[in-house]
Write an enzyme that holds these catalytic residues in place. Sequence first.
Site, PDB file in Angstrom:
ATOM      1  N   LYS A 228       0.849  -1.182   0.000  1.00  0.00           N
ATOM      2  CA  LYS A 228       0.000   0.000   0.000  1.00  0.00           C
ATOM      3  C   LYS A 228       0.889   1.238   0.000  1.00  0.00           C
ATOM      4  O   LYS A 228       1.785   1.381   0.822  1.00  0.00           O
ATOM      5  CB  LYS A 228      -0.910  -0.003   1.236  1.00  0.00           C
ATOM      6  CG  LYS A 228      -1.965   1.087   1.201  1.00  0.00           C
ATOM      7  CD  LYS A 228      -2.878   1.035   2.403  1.00  0.00           C
ATOM      8  CE  LYS A 228      -2.217   1.632   3.629  1.00  0.00           C
ATOM      9  NZ  LYS A 228      -3.183   1.918   4.703  1.00  0.00           N
ATOM     10  N   LEU A 229       0.639   2.135  -0.915  1.00  0.00           N
ATOM     11  CA  LEU A 229       1.591   3.217  -1.160  1.00  0.00           C
ATOM     12  C   LEU A 229       1.794   4.106   0.051  1.00  0.00           C
ATOM     13  O   LEU A 229       2.888   4.585   0.300  1.00  0.00           O
ATOM     14  CB  LEU A 229       1.137   4.056  -2.356  1.00  0.00           C
ATOM     15  CG  LEU A 229       2.236   4.937  -2.941  1.00  0.00           C
ATOM     16  CD1 LEU A 229       3.359   4.095  -3.506  1.00  0.00           C
ATOM     17  CD2 LEU A 229       1.687   5.857  -4.002  1.00  0.00           C
ATOM     18  N   SER A 230       0.751   4.361   0.829  1.00  0.00           N
ATOM     19  CA  SER A 230       0.907   5.250   1.973  1.00  0.00           C
ATOM     20  C   SER A 230       1.853   4.667   3.017  1.00  0.00           C
ATOM     21  O   SER A 230       2.310   5.373   3.903  1.00  0.00           O
ATOM     22  CB  SER A 230      -0.452   5.542   2.612  1.00  0.00           C
ATOM     23  OG  SER A 230      -1.041   4.352   3.074  1.00  0.00           O
ATOM     24  N   LYS A 231       2.149   3.365   2.924  1.00  0.00           N
ATOM     25  CA  LYS A 231       3.085   2.733   3.849  1.00  0.00           C
ATOM     26  C   LYS A 231       4.492   2.605   3.268  1.00  0.00           C
ATOM     27  O   LYS A 231       5.395   2.126   3.922  1.00  0.00           O
ATOM     28  CB  LYS A 231       2.578   1.330   4.223  1.00  0.00           C
ATOM     29  CG  LYS A 231       1.214   1.320   4.891  1.00  0.00           C
ATOM     30  CD  LYS A 231       1.244   2.019   6.225  1.00  0.00           C
ATOM     31  CE  LYS A 231      -0.095   1.903   6.934  1.00  0.00           C
ATOM     32  NZ  LYS A 231      -0.120   2.651   8.200  1.00  0.00           N
ATOM     33  N   SER A 232       4.650   3.023   2.033  1.00  0.00           N
ATOM     34  CA  SER A 232       5.937   2.839   1.370  1.00  0.00           C
ATOM     35  C   SER A 232       6.871   4.000   1.648  1.00  0.00           C
ATOM     36  O   SER A 232       6.483   5.158   1.597  1.00  0.00           O
ATOM     37  CB  SER A 232       5.722   2.715  -0.146  1.00  0.00           C
ATOM     38  OG  SER A 232       6.951   2.751  -0.821  1.00  0.00           O
TER      39      SER A 232
END
Length: 303
Positions: A228-232
């Site tokens: 998930k991009l917000s966790k990257s």
Amino acid sequence: MPTPSLHLGRFAPSPTGPLHPGSLVAALGSWLMARRAGGRWLVRVEDLDPPREQPGAALAQLRTLAAFGLHGDGPVLWQGARGAAYAEALERLLDGGDAFVCHCSRAALAETAGIHRQCVPGARRPDPAIRLRVPAGSSIGFEDAIHGHVHQDVASTVGDFVLRRTDGLWAYQLAVVVDDAAQGITDVVRGADLLDSTPRQILLQQRLGLPTPRYAHLPLVLDDAGRKLSKSQAAFPVDDRAPMPALHLAWQVLGQDPGAVDTARSPDGFLAAALAAFDPARIPRAPTGLHAAMHNTTVAHGD
């Protein structure tokens, strides 16, 4: 409790860092759903976990939303100031036998993969958690506007879940249920990473005698590793100094017609065109890879 409008939605970011494309998809999607229904849209800050928050992140997120033309229809609700409301709900659950004090450690639940079904006999700790009692057979089904019918056996899949943590902080599941009801939220539109949390929230709503909103879970944005991009740590930035590329990217992730907004030159112009063309039936269930979305996105550069 406020009287709900025909559609009252909200966007509720956690101030753990700047807004990312996945956050913007949730903000834009929830705004479009509310506006298309002739309803209202609120912003809530989920500042429930101070150890994970970044100083200044909440205000930066609010500035970014404003730069993108996404303005709430009322004051921002800060969950960090809502402890009394959560405590009152927790007392009701404890008094009714729906919640209990739990002294079990994570290590004690290792054999059940962290799922709590009963307390370990004799376990004592100075900082116990409080959990919701989820008896065997507790299952929840609901209709999601994007994913269709969703069913979860909460007892076997989740077990007795935490309402107040061992460090004294409020669990997200309790806070979101209390605040959705307090604000009169009728429609929860958010990322699909929270789809599995919805049955727990509906179960809590039922135990507290609160209304259940309608739900729609939007596709996630994934990085090249499928995270998930917000966790990257390598998240593509959402730049509030140049909002148009990110708005077009979010529109693409929502499965909408890129041609409907390709002449927009400002956030306000984009939002007006997007609202006129928005079709919820086009929203996909599947997540979108960032680079695929960027490749398929037409970005208009302008003011």
